[in-house]
Design a protein around this motif. Sequence first.
Motif, PDB file in Angstrom:
ATOM      1  N   LYS A 239       0.838  -1.198   0.000  1.00  0.00           N
ATOM      2  CA  LYS A 239       0.000   0.000   0.000  1.00  0.00           C
ATOM      3  C   LYS A 239       0.873   1.248   0.000  1.00  0.00           C
ATOM      4  CE  LYS A 239      -4.214  -1.891   0.794  1.00  0.00           C
ATOM      5  NZ  LYS A 239      -5.460  -1.612   0.072  1.00  0.00           N
ATOM      6  N   ALA A 240       0.304   2.315  -0.495  1.00  0.00           N
ATOM      7  CA  ALA A 240       1.003   3.601  -0.469  1.00  0.00           C
ATOM      8  C   ALA A 240       0.047   4.643   0.103  1.00  0.00           C
ATOM      9  CB  ALA A 240       1.467   4.001  -1.863  1.00  0.00           C
ATOM     10  N   PRO A 241      -0.067   4.712   1.432  1.00  0.00           N
ATOM     11  CA  PRO A 241      -0.982   5.676   2.049  1.00  0.00           C
ATOM     12  C   PRO A 241      -0.705   7.096   1.573  1.00  0.00           C
ATOM     13  CG  PRO A 241      -0.133   4.138   3.688  1.00  0.00           C
ATOM     14  CD  PRO A 241       0.665   3.915   2.433  1.00  0.00           C
ATOM     15  N   LYS A 242      -1.770   7.855   1.374  1.00  0.00           N
ATOM     16  CA  LYS A 242      -1.647   9.210   0.863  1.00  0.00           C
ATOM     17  C   LYS A 242      -1.428  10.234   1.977  1.00  0.00           C
ATOM     18  CE  LYS A 242      -4.630   8.116  -3.075  1.00  0.00           C
ATOM     19  NZ  LYS A 242      -5.915   8.411  -3.776  1.00  0.00           N
ATOM     20  N   LYS A 243      -1.626   9.796   3.224  1.00  0.00           N
ATOM     21  CA  LYS A 243      -1.506  10.703   4.350  1.00  0.00           C
ATOM     22  C   LYS A 243      -0.616  10.103   5.430  1.00  0.00           C
ATOM     23  CE  LYS A 243      -6.212  12.617   3.837  1.00  0.00           C
ATOM     24  NZ  LYS A 243      -7.514  12.799   4.520  1.00  0.00           N
ATOM     25  N   GLN A 244      -0.429  10.863   6.486  1.00  0.00           N
ATOM     26  CA  GLN A 244       0.192  10.354   7.699  1.00  0.00           C
ATOM     27  C   GLN A 244      -0.562   9.097   8.136  1.00  0.00           C
ATOM     28  OE1 GLN A 244       2.711  11.614  10.168  1.00  0.00           O
ATOM     29  NE2 GLN A 244       2.294   9.519  10.804  1.00  0.00           N
ATOM     30  N   THR A 245       0.139   8.103   8.660  1.00  0.00           N
ATOM     31  CA  THR A 245      -0.531   6.908   9.159  1.00  0.00           C
ATOM     32  C   THR A 245      -0.492   6.873  10.679  1.00  0.00           C
ATOM     33  OG1 THR A 245       1.523   5.654   8.810  1.00  0.00           O
ATOM     34  CG2 THR A 245      -0.194   5.458   7.125  1.00  0.00           C
ATOM     35  N   VAL A 246      -1.584   6.378  11.263  1.00  0.00           N
ATOM     36  CA  VAL A 246      -1.696   6.226  12.717  1.00  0.00           C
ATOM     37  C   VAL A 246      -2.060   4.777  13.005  1.00  0.00           C
ATOM     38  CG1 VAL A 246      -3.002   6.837  14.788  1.00  0.00           C
ATOM     39  CG2 VAL A 246      -2.383   8.612  13.132  1.00  0.00           C
ATOM     40  N   LEU A 247      -1.227   4.110  13.785  1.00  0.00           N
ATOM     41  CA  LEU A 247      -1.458   2.728  14.190  1.00  0.00           C
ATOM     42  C   LEU A 247      -2.077   2.718  15.581  1.00  0.00           C
ATOM     43  CD1 LEU A 247      -1.039  -0.389  14.039  1.00  0.00           C
ATOM     44  CD2 LEU A 247       1.287   0.009  14.909  1.00  0.00           C
ATOM     45  N   ILE A 248      -3.203   2.006  15.740  1.00  0.00           N
ATOM     46  CA  ILE A 248      -3.839   1.894  17.049  1.00  0.00           C
ATOM     47  C   ILE A 248      -3.532   0.516  17.624  1.00  0.00           C
ATOM     48  CG2 ILE A 248      -5.952   2.097  18.385  1.00  0.00           C
ATOM     49  CD1 ILE A 248      -7.137   3.835  16.239  1.00  0.00           C
ATOM     50  N   LEU A 249      -2.783   0.504  18.718  1.00  0.00           N
ATOM     51  CA  LEU A 249      -2.401  -0.738  19.390  1.00  0.00           C
ATOM     52  C   LEU A 249      -3.056  -0.801  20.771  1.00  0.00           C
ATOM     53  CD1 LEU A 249       1.436  -1.138  18.724  1.00  0.00           C
ATOM     54  CD2 LEU A 249      -0.402  -2.539  17.786  1.00  0.00           C
ATOM     55  N   ASN A 250      -3.337  -2.008  21.218  1.00  0.00           N
ATOM     56  CA  ASN A 250      -3.989  -2.214  22.507  1.00  0.00           C
ATOM     57  C   ASN A 250      -3.371  -3.435  23.190  1.00  0.00           C
ATOM     58  OD1 ASN A 250      -7.217  -3.552  23.424  1.00  0.00           O
ATOM     59  ND2 ASN A 250      -5.890  -2.269  24.658  1.00  0.00           N
ATOM     60  N   SER A 251      -2.772  -3.205  24.371  1.00  0.00           N
ATOM     61  CA  SER A 251      -2.161  -4.305  25.118  1.00  0.00           C
ATOM     62  C   SER A 251      -2.186  -3.973  26.607  1.00  0.00           C
ATOM     63  CB  SER A 251      -0.720  -4.535  24.658  1.00  0.00           C
ATOM     64  OG  SER A 251      -0.083  -5.545  25.411  1.00  0.00           O
ATOM     65  N   PRO A 252      -2.672  -4.919  27.449  1.00  0.00           N
ATOM     66  CA  PRO A 252      -3.344  -6.177  27.126  1.00  0.00           C
ATOM     67  C   PRO A 252      -4.530  -5.939  26.199  1.00  0.00           C
ATOM     68  CG  PRO A 252      -2.795  -6.120  29.463  1.00  0.00           C
ATOM     69  CD  PRO A 252      -2.521  -4.751  28.924  1.00  0.00           C
ATOM     70  N   ASN A 253      -4.752  -6.928  25.344  1.00  0.00           N
ATOM     71  CA  ASN A 253      -5.633  -6.710  24.215  1.00  0.00           C
ATOM     72  C   ASN A 253      -7.088  -7.093  24.478  1.00  0.00           C
ATOM     73  OD1 ASN A 253      -6.850  -8.120  21.501  1.00  0.00           O
ATOM     74  ND2 ASN A 253      -5.726  -6.258  21.036  1.00  0.00           N
ATOM     75  N   ASN A 254      -7.945  -6.234  24.034  1.00  0.00           N
ATOM     76  CA  ASN A 254      -9.368  -6.513  23.911  1.00  0.00           C
ATOM     77  C   ASN A 254      -9.628  -6.607  22.404  1.00  0.00           C
ATOM     78  OD1 ASN A 254     -12.172  -6.447  23.804  1.00  0.00           O
ATOM     79  ND2 ASN A 254     -12.381  -4.475  24.837  1.00  0.00           N
ATOM     80  N   PRO A 255      -9.838  -7.817  21.861  1.00  0.00           N
ATOM     81  CA  PRO A 255     -10.588  -8.940  22.435  1.00  0.00           C
ATOM     82  C   PRO A 255      -9.801 -10.199  22.794  1.00  0.00           C
ATOM     83  CG  PRO A 255     -10.671  -9.077  20.057  1.00  0.00           C
ATOM     84  CD  PRO A 255      -9.815  -7.871  20.373  1.00  0.00           C
ATOM     85  N   THR A 256      -8.487 -10.250  22.623  1.00  0.00           N
ATOM     86  CA  THR A 256      -7.791 -11.534  22.705  1.00  0.00           C
ATOM     87  C   THR A 256      -7.226 -11.866  24.081  1.00  0.00           C
ATOM     88  OG1 THR A 256      -5.629 -10.609  22.122  1.00  0.00           O
ATOM     89  CG2 THR A 256      -7.068 -11.276  20.300  1.00  0.00           C
ATOM     90  N   GLY A 257      -6.960 -10.836  24.899  1.00  0.00           N
ATOM     91  CA  GLY A 257      -6.262 -11.052  26.163  1.00  0.00           C
ATOM     92  C   GLY A 257      -4.753 -11.154  26.000  1.00  0.00           C
ATOM     93  N   ALA A 258      -4.258 -11.026  24.774  1.00  0.00           N
ATOM     94  CA  ALA A 258      -2.821 -11.140  24.509  1.00  0.00           C
ATOM     95  C   ALA A 258      -2.083  -9.897  25.018  1.00  0.00           C
ATOM     96  CB  ALA A 258      -2.564 -11.324  23.019  1.00  0.00           C
ATOM     97  N   VAL A 259      -0.808 -10.088  25.363  1.00  0.00           N
ATOM     98  CA  VAL A 259       0.053  -9.000  25.814  1.00  0.00           C
ATOM     99  C   VAL A 259       1.310  -8.977  24.950  1.00  0.00           C
ATOM    100  CG1 VAL A 259       1.450  -8.108  27.725  1.00  0.00           C
ATOM    101  CG2 VAL A 259      -0.800  -9.113  28.188  1.00  0.00           C
ATOM    102  N   TYR A 260       1.643  -7.817  24.411  1.00  0.00           N
ATOM    103  CA  TYR A 260       2.868  -7.679  23.616  1.00  0.00           C
ATOM    104  C   TYR A 260       4.087  -7.733  24.528  1.00  0.00           C
ATOM    105  CZ  TYR A 260       0.276  -6.259  19.423  1.00  0.00           C
ATOM    106  OH  TYR A 260      -0.571  -6.231  18.324  1.00  0.00           O
ATOM    107  N   THR A 261       5.109  -8.446  24.085  1.00  0.00           N
ATOM    108  CA  THR A 261       6.367  -8.509  24.834  1.00  0.00           C
ATOM    109  C   THR A 261       7.254  -7.321  24.466  1.00  0.00           C
ATOM    110  OG1 THR A 261       7.528  -9.779  23.140  1.00  0.00           O
ATOM    111  CG2 THR A 261       6.262 -11.030  24.775  1.00  0.00           C
ATOM    112  N   LYS A 262       8.293  -7.098  25.253  1.00  0.00           N
ATOM    113  CA  LYS A 262       9.244  -6.026  24.944  1.00  0.00           C
ATOM    114  C   LYS A 262       9.906  -6.272  23.595  1.00  0.00           C
ATOM    115  CE  LYS A 262      10.329  -4.934  29.765  1.00  0.00           C
ATOM    116  NZ  LYS A 262      11.371  -4.912  30.821  1.00  0.00           N
TER     117      LYS A 262
END
Length: 423
Positions: A157-180
């Motif tokens: 992909k080639a986004p035309k604008k600034q991109t914003v990533l939305i991350l969630n940890s601990p995660n809803n809906p999975t309960g997963a946690v990102y490691t360092k």
Amino acid sequence: MINQNILSLKQSSTLLINEKVKELRINGKEISHFGFGQSPFPIHTSIVAALKENAENNHYLPVAGLEKLREEIVLFLKKNQNIKTTKETIFIGPGSKELLYQSILIFDAEFLIPKGSWVSYIPQIQSKGGVYHILETNFENDFKLTADNLNAFFKNKAPKKQTVLILNSPNNPTGAVYTKEEYKALALACRKYNVVVFSDEIYSQINFSESYSPSISAFYPEKTIVFGGLSKVFSAGGYRLGYMMLPNELQALQNVYKSLFSETFSCVSSPIQFAAIKAFEYPTDLKKYVETSAAILKKISEFIFKELSEVKIECTKSEGAFYMLIGFNLHKAAILKLGISSSFDLANYVLENYNFAMLPGIDFGFKKEDFFFRIAFVDFDGENMMKTYQKNQNIDTNFIKENSPNIFNGVEKIKKFVIDLQC
């Protein structure tokens, strides 16, 4: 004429299922409610006492929030999330949900949403007519976004604008946690593509193995906005108080945020802000209270994982929060024979025929034919559970059956559904 972006929205799935279950229960149905994610534990007495002490405070507070509260949040983040900042970077709002929404309004960007993300991110983007992209994730990694996933997106992909990533940890809906290590790799990719990150850390202290969950801001401090609040960790969803932390590189946005806040919610309720000071002071007894609630939730998640895995229901491994994604894709042929081809229809079928409420994966960024569902394992009396746990910390099957019958019976119902599919 109604704004078409708003007209296309439906009521939040989590709130809608909660209302539906309440109605069914009023009509005499014994529903196992795994659809709504509200902490089952009471608000700690010290926070309630602080609210009572300040109930007569009727003053408007600064738009950014009470100075003392922002100072306490700075100390809380340093001691309990390893995030260093100053009070000038902290903003108080009526829940992290609202602060995320206001941030989405402010950024003229294309938003990146990992498959397996909270239900409100996409509708909030849609409400302003924004552009979003679902980033591919997989069950084998508990639907956590990887640097490879992010690289693959930008390769195609080639986004035309600034991109914003939305991350969630601990995660809803999975309960997963990102490691360092996972965050370090993601930080490199984000830096490479100049991505701004909204890091939703509302469940940070509800971690099943550590006192808090890692933050990507530790590895990508220049462009990570951190969000948190009272609702999950402190069991105070109805208090509606959240905070956000702007990174140094985005400090120029301070006045933009203040202007928008001043023209929308003005400030958060004064008594609630004073009560929140007590929460974020996070004294030893309150910290122990949160740790005990996390220990109980861990045992319940392990029980559910074991029981459902035995009947070949796919389960993400919960490491925090109070959620799990479960999948019926190994039983897809039998489900299709019922005339059911979407997760939405299957959720309704299970609710109507087995009195088990869960949310379909389509609400979390999955395709409608993906038979994944979010379950929230909080349908129990948290106060009673905590008292019993403090007397006997051995949570086994009998303990769960006696002290959280809705959880135990719900698991039996969903197992019966799978067994019936095989008949």
